[in-house]
Design an enzyme around this catalytic site. Structure first.
Site, PDB file in Angstrom:
ATOM      1  N   GLU A  41      -4.627 -10.257   0.072  1.00 47.33           N
ATOM      2  CA  GLU A  41      -5.830 -10.501   0.869  1.00 47.33           C
ATOM      3  C   GLU A  41      -6.555 -11.644   0.181  1.00 47.33           C
ATOM      4  O   GLU A  41      -6.525 -11.740  -1.058  1.00 47.33           O
ATOM      5  CB  GLU A  41      -6.718  -9.247   0.921  1.00 47.33           C
ATOM      6  CG  GLU A  41      -6.084  -8.057   1.634  1.00 47.33           C
ATOM      7  CD  GLU A  41      -5.849  -8.283   3.120  1.00 47.33           C
ATOM      8  OE1 GLU A  41      -6.611  -9.053   3.739  1.00 47.33           O
ATOM      9  OE2 GLU A  41      -4.873  -7.719   3.661  1.00 47.33           O
ATOM     10  N   ASP A  65       1.721  -8.115  -0.151  1.00 48.80           N
ATOM     11  CA  ASP A  65       0.770  -8.807   0.696  1.00 48.80           C
ATOM     12  C   ASP A  65      -0.432  -9.167  -0.163  1.00 48.80           C
ATOM     13  O   ASP A  65      -0.725  -8.493  -1.152  1.00 48.80           O
ATOM     14  CB  ASP A  65       0.332  -7.900   1.860  1.00 48.80           C
ATOM     15  CG  ASP A  65      -0.609  -8.643   2.798  1.00 48.80           C
ATOM     16  OD1 ASP A  65      -0.242  -9.741   3.246  1.00 48.80           O
ATOM     17  OD2 ASP A  65      -1.719  -8.140   3.065  1.00 48.80           O
ATOM     18  N   ASP A  95      -0.941  -3.261   4.302  1.00 50.29           N
ATOM     19  CA  ASP A  95      -0.113  -4.256   4.993  1.00 50.29           C
ATOM     20  C   ASP A  95       1.283  -4.318   4.381  1.00 50.29           C
ATOM     21  O   ASP A  95       2.271  -4.493   5.096  1.00 50.29           O
ATOM     22  CB  ASP A  95      -0.768  -5.640   4.923  1.00 50.29           C
ATOM     23  CG  ASP A  95      -1.875  -5.775   5.971  1.00 50.29           C
ATOM     24  OD1 ASP A  95      -2.107  -4.785   6.684  1.00 50.29           O
ATOM     25  OD2 ASP A  95      -2.486  -6.849   6.061  1.00 50.29           O
ATOM     26  N   HIS A 101      -4.940  -4.430   6.844  1.00 51.78           N
ATOM     27  CA  HIS A 101      -5.936  -5.285   6.211  1.00 51.78           C
ATOM     28  C   HIS A 101      -6.438  -4.749   4.880  1.00 51.78           C
ATOM     29  O   HIS A 101      -7.528  -5.074   4.437  1.00 51.78           O
ATOM     30  CB  HIS A 101      -7.089  -5.617   7.170  1.00 51.78           C
ATOM     31  CG  HIS A 101      -6.616  -6.471   8.294  1.00 51.78           C
ATOM     32  ND1 HIS A 101      -5.978  -7.681   8.092  1.00 51.78           N
ATOM     33  CD2 HIS A 101      -6.619  -6.266   9.627  1.00 51.78           C
ATOM     34  CE1 HIS A 101      -5.634  -8.188   9.261  1.00 51.78           C
ATOM     35  NE2 HIS A 101      -5.997  -7.347  10.213  1.00 51.78           N
TER      36      HIS A 101
END
Lengths: 718, 130
Positions: free
Chosen positions: A534, A532, A678, A673
């Site tokens: 961010e 993942d 995640d 998050h």
């Protein structure tokens, strides 16, 4: 097909069928009528067209409402009933059906829920029984794993393709380093190739040698080589075969020991000895030649004789200096057969004082203590010898109170045991040094001097040590100080894990070849990197940047939380406050972190030879693709998206967010998050989705990709 | 005929007794303290024999030996290596490069004189034989 689309197809077909029947009936009646009757009807229709049209519209509306009612009350609930029942008996037995629909369907859902309760209870009982049965064998496995994890040597077990089946913590440290940076930039991990870290030719040569040994029925079946490790270290590696019952090689074990220091010591010793020998030979040559000349030519003049004498004198001094240098260098590198353990000097002092107060019944007062200095000793013999010396000194000097301090002097760590009163003479100290260590019921077959030699300690006494509190007598014991970085990695006590530790997986022995066509790989067998990112925002095209990357691996159906990639990235741009609220990363936190250009090549290596999995992967992949030109790193791995796969298995549900899927499949959501948090949740969701996909006949990576591409959300572009 | 000997060594404390010894035995002696100096001395002094230390500043004894052997003018110059290395492999390397003999430090004065005289006499015999 999306549920909404299904409805419209259903409605269209129903209307078409109704009208077809009505038109058919109409046509039939029309043909039965006489021409005059037909004229009457045509006239009637013309004069009452408004009523006829209105009746038709009303009929259509009534049919539409009826279809909508049937669809929402019977068909849609039935479809959801099927999906949710599948969830119960495949992924999440705790899931219960909550539906709105006809009374019959609601009753059926209640019945299924009651059966689900029984099913869950039954499953729990079976699980408990099987867990009990497996507990013993798991315990043994875990003890083995815990021991392996704490071995001072590195252990790596690989199959014949060089894929890692087992490795311990030391292997990670030696091959990759504590900061996850190996010389080759490779990673260590289950299912990864060892050839990324150790030269393939070395291993192949070792295996050839072992194979020859096996064929020759040799008593030894092992081969050794030296390879480079993390941070320019040298690792002495022993390859040992793993044989099956037919004595065929099925894998190999690499046992590695860091010999960098030993090699450096030996090399330095050789260089030292060689240069010393040359100096000694040179000096002796001068002395011998000069003295032989003096003896052979006794009539030589005084000036000549003086020159020769001065040569002999100077060379003799040089010779002494060389010998002294050799002696010191030798003493520094004196190999000790006792394993010396690094420890904080203050811990040793406290142990000595604690025991001394019990044994000698004399109070000890602690004064200045340097808490930062490290020494390397065999603690048991050292404590006992120090205790013995203190006990003897108490008798010799009739001491009633000790003052202790610990400090550093030059390269040494000094333990000072001070008292006021009668001093200890040097002869008394020598005598003490030659005595066997024995105090109370404990004794060593060694003298104090021998214990000192093994631990490289010195002992010294003074009657006039100037301290802030005045002049005192002192017994000083000192050890060579060690830098904190000399001290090997702290050893933690092995803890038995609750579940099988993630750094081994014996099942990999039975894996098929290393690189079959990826699309043909079974979902349960493929290796995945779940990741993942961010970002500073949600619009990659508008310049939003990656701010952190997190990933974990899935190998043989197990999420390997320890094999993680977790890196904050400096986006080299401002971070909007709105995005900081989501991921919690601000400008201070990204300062000093590597830029994306440094992070992506490492991440690319981390994911090599795996299938990428992400939630809403289109977004993350777009972020990565936009960096292709800048970083030169291209991610060509196959990609699976948990959002699309959820839609494949649950088309009747509209919400496919991480939270909604996690709730449906019984995955607890922790650490959302953060990129790594995640990635872990996504990984757990993916593992739960696999059996549901298989239930639908989607068994391979290729099937899953094809099914994903047909979903509604697959049309999303970033 | 007085034979000429070149002593090449950077360590004066060995050069002084060696020079004394050679002179006492009737040789004409010149000294060089480095490889470069030795090459200059060879062209000027034309020695019959070189006592050559291996470990020299700049060009080492092996290189000096190689240069001497490659020059046809100095073909007959005898070379004795003086070595403090004392390892067979170092000695073998010197012999391969064309040295006539070697002496390991420390040595006896008698041994070195005997070797020098032996080599120079052989040389004389060869020349007379031709």
């Amino acid at each position: 097909m999306k549920t909404g689309n299904k409805f419209w197809w259903f409605a269209a077909i129903a209307v078409f069928v109704t009208f077809a029947i009505l038109s058919g009936l109409g046509l039939f009646l029309w043909h039965q009528l006489a021409p005059d009757d037909r004229l009457v009807i045509v006239k009637l229709l013309q004069s009452h067209f408004g009523y006829v049209f209105g009746a038709l519209v009303l009929l259509l509306a009534a049919i539409g409402f009826a279809i909508d009612g049937i669809f929402h009350v019977y068909i849609l609930p039935l479809s959801k009933l099927v999906e949710e029942t599948t969830v119960i008996y495949t992924a999440n037995p705790s899931h219960r059906i909550a539906l709105e629909g006809s009374r019959d369907i609601v009753n059926m859902a209640d019945l299924i829920n009651r059966e689900a309760d029984r099913f869950e209870q039954l499953q729990r009982n079976i699980r408990e029984q099987s867990q009990l049965a497996r507990a013993e064998i798991e315990l043994e496995k875990n003890i083995l794993a815990a021991i392996l994890a704490e071995l001072p040597d590195a252990v790596v077990i690989c199959d014949m393709d060089g894929r890692v089946i087992l490795y311990n913590r030391r292997a990670g440290e030696m091959l990759v380093g504590r900061r996850q940076k190996s010389k080759s930039g490779g990673f260590i991990g289950l299912g990864r190739s060892i050839f990324n870290l150790v030269d393939k030719n070395l291993i192949v040569h070792a295996l050839d040698e072992i194979d020859a040994q096996i064929k020759a029925d040799a008593p030894t079946t092992a081969s050794s080589f030296v390879t480079g490790g993390a941070g320019d270290t040298l690792l002495r590696t022993e390859a040992v075969p793993v044989l099956n019952q037919h004595k065929h090689l099925t894998g190999f074990v690499l046992l590695m020991r860091d010999i960098t220091q030993a090699v450096a010591n030996t090399t330095a010793q050789h260089v030292n000895i060689r240069s010393g020998m040359q100096q000694i030979r040179g000096s002796l040559a001068s002395i011998r030649s000069a003295i032989e000349a003096i003896l052979e030519f006794p009539e030589m003049n005084a000036e000549q004789l003086g020159r020769f004498r001065s040569i002999i004198h100077k060379e003799a001094i040089d010779l002494s200096r060389v010998l002294d240098g050799q002696h010191n260098a030798y003493a520094d590198r004196l190999p000790t057969h006792w394993p010396l353990t690094p420890m904080l000097a203050k811990d040793l002092l406290q142990a000595v004082i604690h025991k001394a107060q019990q044994q000698c019944r004399v109070p000890f007062e602690l004064e200045t203590i340097d808490e930062t200095c490290w020494i390397k000793v065999d603690s048991y013999s050292t404590i006992l010898a120090m205790l013995f010396a203190i006990d003897q000194i108490i008798t010799i000097a009739a001491i009633d109170r000790f003052f202790c301090s610990l400090d550093t002097g030059g390269e040494f760590v000094q333990f000072n045991f001070m008292w006021i009163g009668k001093p200890v003479k040097i002869e008394q100290l020598r005598k003490l040094d030659d005595q066997l260590v024995a105090i109370g019921e404990e004794a060593l077959p060694l003298t104090v001097k021998e214990v000192r030699a093994y631990n490289q300690a010195q002992i010294w006494t003074s009657s006039t040590l100037a301290t802030a509190a005045g002049t005192r007598c002192c017994l000083r014991i000192f050890f060579p100080g060690r830098q904190a970085e000399d001290v090997t990695s702290p050893r933690t006590a092995p803890i038995l894990p609750h579940s099988r530790p993630e750094f081994y997986d014996f099942d990999l022995f039975n894996q098929p070849g290393q690189k079959p066509e990826v699309d043909g790989l079974r979902l349960t067998e493929a290796h995945y990197t779940v990741f993942d990112t961010e970002t500073t925002g949600l619009d990659p095209k508008a310049g939003d940047e990656i701010i952190s990357v997190g990933a974990v691996r899935i190998v043989n159906g197990r999420l390997l939380r320890d094999e993680r990639f977790d890196q904050i990235v400096d986006p080299r741009r401002q971070i909007p406050a709105a995005s900081t609220k989501v991921h919690g990363l601000n400008a201070d936190m990204v300062a000093g972190q590597p830029a994306i250009g440094q992070v992506l090549p490492r991440f690319h290596k981390f994911c090599s030879d795996t299938v990428l999995v992400a939630h809403n992967a289109a977004f993350d992949m777009r972020m990565l693709q936009l960096k292709e030109q800048k970083t030169g790193v291209r991610f060509v791995n196959p990609v699976l998206d948990t959002m699309l796969l959820s839609e494949v298995v649950h088309p009747a549900h509209k919400n496919h967010s991480i939270e909604a899927i996690a709730h449906r499949l019984g995955v607890s959501v922790i650490g959302r998050h953060t990129a790594l948090g995640d990635a872990i949740v996504t990984g757990e969701i993916f593992l739960k989705l696999i059996p549901l996909l298989i239930k639908q006949g989607i068994c391979c990576i290729g099937d899953a990709r094809a099914a994903s591409q047909k979903t509604y959300n697959a049309r999303l572009k970033y | 005929m007085t034979h000429k000997i070149l002593i090449v060594d950077d360590e004066p404390n060995i050069v002084v007794p060696l020079q004394f010894l050679m002179e006492q035995n009737g040789f004409q002696v010149t000294v060089a303290a480095s490889g470069e100096e030795s090459l200059e001395a060879i062209s000027k002094f034309q020695p019959d024999l070189i006592l050559l230390d291996i470990m020299l500043p700049g060009i080492d004894g092996y290189e000096v030996c190689e240069i001497v052997r490659l020059n046809p003018e100095w073909r007959d110059t005898k070379i004795i290596f003086l070595t403090a290395m004392g390892r067979d492999v170092d000695i073998a390397k010197g012999m391969v490069l064309g040295a006539d003999d070697y002496i390991t430090k420390p040595f006896s004065n008698k041994e070195i004189i005997a070797k020098i005289k032996n080599l120079l006499n052989n040389n004389n015999n060869d020349e007379n034989g031709q």
